[in-house]
Design a protein around this motif. Structure first.
Motif, PDB file in Angstrom:
ATOM      1  N   ILE A  59       4.541   7.670  12.663  1.00 50.89           N
ATOM      2  CA  ILE A  59       5.274   6.477  12.250  1.00 50.89           C
ATOM      3  C   ILE A  59       5.119   5.382  13.297  1.00 50.89           C
ATOM      4  N   ASP A  66      12.445   4.289  13.357  1.00 50.42           N
ATOM      5  CA  ASP A  66      11.879   5.449  12.669  1.00 50.42           C
ATOM      6  C   ASP A  66      12.938   6.370  12.076  1.00 50.42           C
ATOM      7  N   ALA A  69      12.359   7.402   8.513  1.00 51.22           N
ATOM      8  CA  ALA A  69      11.340   8.433   8.337  1.00 51.22           C
ATOM      9  C   ALA A  69      11.910   9.814   8.643  1.00 51.22           C
ATOM     10  N   ASP A 111       1.809   5.872   9.142  1.00 52.70           N
ATOM     11  CA  ASP A 111       2.337   4.528   8.944  1.00 52.70           C
ATOM     12  C   ASP A 111       1.423   3.590   9.738  1.00 52.70           C
ATOM     13  N   THR A 113       0.727   0.508  10.752  1.00 50.84           N
ATOM     14  CA  THR A 113       1.352  -0.801  10.860  1.00 50.84           C
ATOM     15  C   THR A 113       1.325  -1.264  12.306  1.00 50.84           C
ATOM     16  N   SER A 117      -2.891  -1.665  14.634  1.00 55.49           N
ATOM     17  CA  SER A 117      -3.140  -0.706  13.562  1.00 55.49           C
ATOM     18  C   SER A 117      -4.629  -0.442  13.382  1.00 55.49           C
ATOM     19  N   ASN A 170       2.615   0.539   0.396  1.00 57.10           N
ATOM     20  CA  ASN A 170       3.442  -0.255   1.303  1.00 57.10           C
ATOM     21  C   ASN A 170       4.920  -0.062   1.016  1.00 57.10           C
ATOM     22  N   LEU A 171       5.659   0.336   2.036  1.00 55.95           N
ATOM     23  CA  LEU A 171       7.067   0.669   1.874  1.00 55.95           C
ATOM     24  C   LEU A 171       7.947  -0.567   1.733  1.00 55.95           C
ATOM     25  N   GLN A 342       4.125  -2.685   5.695  1.00 58.26           N
ATOM     26  CA  GLN A 342       4.428  -1.373   6.274  1.00 58.26           C
ATOM     27  C   GLN A 342       3.612  -0.329   5.512  1.00 58.26           C
ATOM     28  N   SER A 343       2.326  -0.299   5.849  1.00 64.13           N
ATOM     29  CA  SER A 343       1.321   0.397   5.048  1.00 64.13           C
ATOM     30  C   SER A 343       1.176   1.872   5.430  1.00 64.13           C
ATOM     31  N   PHE A 344       1.386   2.736   4.454  1.00 66.64           N
ATOM     32  CA  PHE A 344       1.231   4.180   4.667  1.00 66.64           C
ATOM     33  C   PHE A 344      -0.067   4.675   4.027  1.00 66.64           C
ATOM     34  N   LEU A 360       5.222  10.924   0.931  1.00 67.64           N
ATOM     35  CA  LEU A 360       5.333   9.558   0.405  1.00 67.64           C
ATOM     36  C   LEU A 360       6.126   9.551  -0.905  1.00 67.64           C
TER      37      LEU A 360
END
Length: 464
Positions: A59, A66, A69, A111, A113, A117, A170-171, A342-344, A360
């Motif tokens: 994360i 975090d 998460a 994660d 981000t 990144s 993306n969250l 916030q790209s996973f 996810l």
């Protein structure tokens, strides 16, 4: 592409070389860590997670922390109690994970981000990121009658899609705009301007009051650069936005682009920008703004969370869409850039790839998305997650802006797809704001960079 060639590409293209400490994180001996673990697909386990498979979660610990998460990991463990979870909260994601991607020993979910990144297009090109179609088509946890993809807000899947395949999820549903203090504006009798002419008039009043009208994160020109191109897209409409993303000739020289650059050059020329802003980091500029030294600040909707502990409780920060260049803009005044952040990602070579996807699935369920909103003062990408939830002033203003925009919310992709173009755009925008480039020179320079990307056969091209 054979493994040796692919690893050479990754070594050369991903962010920074690993330090000796980080290199030690690579699985002993390097190389492929074995076939992905899979379990039996059942109604309660639609992604076929191996129930006793350990799960490694990395994360980015930035503005949102975090804890959200950790909460999602506990929820994952309730369904997979035999799984041992290895949680890592870091900041320099690219630096930490580059050697592991090169060695084919990545974590199970990342994660991706922050400023450091991993370069997502490079990972996609090297087939290092899983296609998330299986996840998106699986039943959501909070409503098994609805697929995960159908629980997400508009544009979220598209934001992480490359050539038709979803590679990232993306969250956060982020909006970008202009921030100010509702308290300050109420005290002074100021109203947020809807057009640029109104903005300049108000800036004159603000300057006379002894407050700088604007500051910005000068060391990171993409903050103000985003506002500039957003105003250009509002003026030129979706046609201009697609032309820029699709690398069409002369898109950056469009009248709306030059006019938007001219508008921001006016701020500098009229002395409406706080002296020294060009040398400020994001935290320094935001602190000055929070202290009332400047009235306006460009930023995305993570600002409130990032400023916790710095901004006075009475400040009442709010975000508004960028002003229109004129009332003849093709997009309405309430149009705002909004979409996923916030790209996973789930690495293709992850040992527990199915577990990464199921994590996810857990994170993007309404209960966990709602928990994220409560902790982070931010909008999650999940429909209905904030219904009935009392939000802070900043988050509530973002929710209002997104709701008001509706179908007029827009997003662009060039900065995600083409790293060299983003860098040229950043550099040119920084020089525009210090007066070293005229608006036309700014447009010409960025156009040359876009043309270079379009001509380069080694750069994968994307279209919308």
């Amino acid at each position: 592409m054979n493994p040796t060639t692919r690893r050479s590409v990754l070594r050369g293209a991903l962010a920074a070389a690993a330090t000796p400490l980080l290199a030690g994180c690579v699985t002993a001996g390097g190389g492929d860590q074995g076939p992905a673990l899979r379990g039996q697909i059942t109604k309660d386990n639609p992604l076929g997670v191996a129930l006793d498979a350990p799960l490694e979660v990395v994360i980015f610990k930035g503005a949102y922390g975090d804890q959200y998460a950790l909460d999602a990991e506990r929820a994952y463990n309730q369904r997979h109690p035999q799984a041992k979870i290895n949680h890592q909260a870091i900041q320099k994601v690219g630096e930490a994970l580059q050697p592991r991607f090169v060695a084919d020993t990545p974590p199970d979910v990342v994660d991706n981000t922050g400023a450091g990144s991993l370069d997502l297009p490079t990972l996609v090109k090297a087939n290092q990121v899983s296609d998330l179609t299986e996840l998106l088509d699986s039943p959501s946890l909070h409503d098994p009658a609805v697929r995960v993809r159908d629980t997400l807000l508009p544009g979220v899947v598209d934001d992480g899609t490359f050539n038709g395949r979803p590679r990232a999820l993306n969250l956060v549903y982020t909006a970008w705009g202009v921030w100010y203090s509702r308290t300050l504006f109420a005290e002074r009798g100021w109203s947020y301007p809807k057009t640029w002419d109104q903005m300049l008039t108000l800036c004159g009043e603000i300057k006379k009051s002894g407050i700088a009208p604007w500051t910005h994160q000068g060391k990171y020109p993409d903050y103000v650069g985003d506002l500039l191109v957003s105003m250009a897209f509002k003026a030129g409409g979706n046609e201009l936005l697609l032309a820029v993303d699709n690398l069409e000739p002369n898109a950056w020289k469009h009248e709306a682009m030059v006019n938007a650059a001219t508008a921001f050059a006016e701020l500098v020329g009229k002395g409406y920008v706080m002296p020294g802003s060009e040398g400020l980091s994001h935290t320094e500029a935001q602190a000055a703004w929070s202290q009332g030294k400047a009235a306006f600040l460009p930023c995305g909707s993570w600002l409130e969370s990032e400023q916790k502990g710095v901004t006075p409780e009475s400040f009442q920060m709010v975000m508004m869409p960028p002003p229109q260049l004129s009332t003849s803009d093709k997009m309405p005044a309430n149009a705002v850039r909004a979409g996923g952040a916030q790209s996973f990602i789930v690495p293709e070579k992850a040992r527990n790839r199915q577990g990464g996807m199921d994590f996810l699935r857990t994170l993007f369920a309404v209960p966990q998305a709602r928990r994220f909103a409560e902790l982070a003062s931010a909008l999650p990408s999940v429909k209905g997650a904030t219904e009935g939830l009392r939000l802070s002033s900043g988050a509530d203003s973002v929710r209002a802006a997104v709701n008001a925009a509706g179908d007029n919310a827009f997003r662009y992709r060039f900065r995600t797809w083409y790293g060299t173009l983003k860098k040229a755009w950043d550099d040119a925008t920084g020089e525009l704001f210090t007066g070293r480039l005229t608006p036309q020179q700014w447009a010409d320079r960025v156009q040359r960079a876009a043309d270079a990307v379009a001509r380069d056969p080694n750069i994968t091209k994307y279209r919308r």
